[in-house]
Design a protein around this motif. Structure first.
Motif, PDB file in Angstrom:
ATOM      1  N   ARG A   1       0.259  -0.804   0.131  1.00 54.86           N
ATOM      2  CA  ARG A   1      -0.045  -0.208  -0.247  1.00 54.86           C
ATOM      3  C   ARG A   1       0.704   1.288  -0.036  1.00 54.86           C
ATOM      4  N   LEU A   2       1.848   1.480   0.765  1.00 55.82           N
ATOM      5  CA  LEU A   2       3.165   2.865   0.687  1.00 55.82           C
ATOM      6  C   LEU A   2       3.580   2.255  -0.381  1.00 55.82           C
ATOM      7  N   LYS A   3       4.382   1.558  -1.176  1.00 52.24           N
ATOM      8  CA  LYS A   3       4.399   1.300  -2.138  1.00 52.24           C
ATOM      9  C   LYS A   3       4.020   2.150  -4.148  1.00 52.24           C
ATOM     10  N   ALA A   4       2.328   1.630  -3.755  1.00 54.46           N
ATOM     11  CA  ALA A   4       1.788   1.893  -4.725  1.00 54.46           C
ATOM     12  C   ALA A   4       1.286   3.999  -4.383  1.00 54.46           C
ATOM     13  N   THR A   5       1.766   4.083  -3.258  1.00 53.45           N
ATOM     14  CA  THR A   5       0.895   5.268  -2.339  1.00 53.45           C
ATOM     15  C   THR A   5       1.979   6.654  -3.085  1.00 53.45           C
ATOM     16  N   LEU A   6       3.310   5.725  -2.589  1.00 56.15           N
ATOM     17  CA  LEU A   6       4.174   7.320  -3.622  1.00 56.15           C
ATOM     18  C   LEU A   6       4.541   7.038  -4.775  1.00 56.15           C
TER      19      LEU A   6
END
Length: 205
Positions: free
Chosen positions: A70-75
């Motif tokens: 989720r963090l990778k997608a957000t960044l």
């Protein structure tokens, strides 16, 4: 115009001419170029929020609900939204980095855009499974946002094609952050996490 000629060379008079309105009319809606930048901040956050939500939904549909995904997608969504503005990024940072600058992302003028960006990271944290350790949930979105500011600075000066070095940084940092947070559950390490959080809270007051 920011994209085409850069932040410093863009003037309110030129903006008014490009928009087909009088200079006085332009100033009626925006008192300065800085106010236009704040509007740009908000637009970028809206676009980031929409793209991040879409990317997270795709990750969830693929069965990836962990924080790293989720963090990778957000960044990556943030980098996608900022991509058209890379050309004037360095000029803009030179202005925004001044403490008294109205376009400083930490300034009171940037409060709304900053709150919207924090909300994006809060969504990434709150929907992750397994859940982030409870002691970290309240503080983590802001800590991630601060990390995102660092990634943005790296991106500004990344001259690689398509800023691929920044993309590699995101791909490597997201899982490291997620694994590091799990250490909060380890006896003994949790105490260190508490001290880090206390320090973080003290400098943000």
């Amino acid at each position: 115009m920011f994209r085409e000629v850069g932040f410093e060379k863009t003037t309110m008079r030129a903006i008014a001419a490009e928009a087909g309105v009088s200079v006085g009319n332009a100033y009626y809606y925006f008192a300065s170029k800085d106010e236009l930048v704040q509007e740009l901040y908000r637009q970028v956050q809206d676009d980031h929020a929409a793209l991040a939500a879409q990317a997270i939904a795709e990750q969830t549909a693929a069965g990836k609900t962990d924080l790293a995904s989720r963090l990778k997608a957000t960044l990556h969504a943030g980098l996608d939204v900022m991509a058209p503005y890379h050309r004037f990024g360095a000029d803009f940072i030179a202005t925004a980095i001044r403490p008294a600058s109205a376009v400083n992302p930490f300034s009171a003028d940037s409060l709304q855009a900053r709150a919207e960006s924090l909300s994006i990271f809060r969504t990434a944290v709150e929907g992750s499974k397994p859940q982030v350790p409870k002691k970290l949930r309240a503080d983590l979105p802001e800590l991630l946002w601060l990390g995102y500011m660092g990634i943005t600075l790296f991106w500004v000066y990344d001259a690689s094609e398509g800023q691929r070095r920044t993309r590699r940084l995101v791909d490597g940092a997201a899982p490291l952050i997620a694994r590091g947070l799990q250490l909060a559950r380890v006896p003994g390490v949790g105490k260190i996490i508490d001290e880090v959080l206390d320090l973080s809270r003290s400098v943000r007051k």
